[in-house]
Design a protein around this motif. Sequence first.
Motif, mmCIF file in Angstrom:
data_model
loop_
_atom_site.group_PDB
_atom_site.id
_atom_site.type_symbol
_atom_site.label_atom_id
_atom_site.label_comp_id
_atom_site.label_asym_id
_atom_site.label_seq_id
_atom_site.Cartn_x
_atom_site.Cartn_y
_atom_site.Cartn_z
ATOM 1 N N ASP A 190 -4.638 2.370 0.829
ATOM 2 C CA ASP A 190 -5.245 2.396 -0.733
ATOM 3 C C ASP A 190 -5.952 1.212 -1.302
ATOM 4 N N ALA B 129 0.801 -1.117 0.062
ATOM 5 C CA ALA B 129 -0.026 0.034 0.080
ATOM 6 C C ALA B 129 0.848 1.264 -0.099
ATOM 7 N N THR C 237 -9.044 5.838 -2.726
ATOM 8 C CA THR C 237 -7.713 6.755 -2.950
ATOM 9 C C THR C 237 -7.414 7.575 -2.242
ATOM 10 N N ALA C 238 -6.318 8.250 -2.258
ATOM 11 C CA ALA C 238 -5.906 9.411 -1.303
ATOM 12 C C ALA C 238 -7.039 10.377 -1.202
#
Length: 168
Positions: A62, A8, A66-67
């Motif tokens: 992740d 990740a 998503t971020a």
Amino acid sequence: MTDQRTGATAPPADGPAFVDWVRPHLAAMARVAARLAVGADRDDIVQESLARAWLKRDQFDDSRGTASSWLLAITADQARKAARKLRPVAELDDHDEPEDRQDVEGRVDVAEALTTLSARQRLAVDCYYFADLSITDTAAVMGCSEGTVKSTLSDARARLRSLLEVSE
């Protein structure tokens, strides 16, 4: 930085790299904050969201999103907290109940029509149409599936269509 155990991509552990990691998402965070907490200081909400993200950076995964969706979910949570602080106690009883608007003749203002939506429908409309988030990011902010977002938006559009219909 990639976690060797899971693969990740985690938020960077140092300040300058973390700033670079969040920078592409700041505009969307500001739009969500402004739309969900009208009357509150958008920059304060974004700043509090960034502080929370920094403190919780080790919880980012992740494989779960998503971020952008992670940061926007934190921002939405902070915006809701800020909005609750602004809301007078007298409004709490009937705030989320749709109003009967039989007294309205002809055209209805869009902003007024939006207030008749349920809280969940308003959140979906605010995120998708006003904050310009994708269905995926809207789902992350709302804490539900993409299908639920699509259904909620469809219901909201149907309600707005009936309210904004003008008979000539």
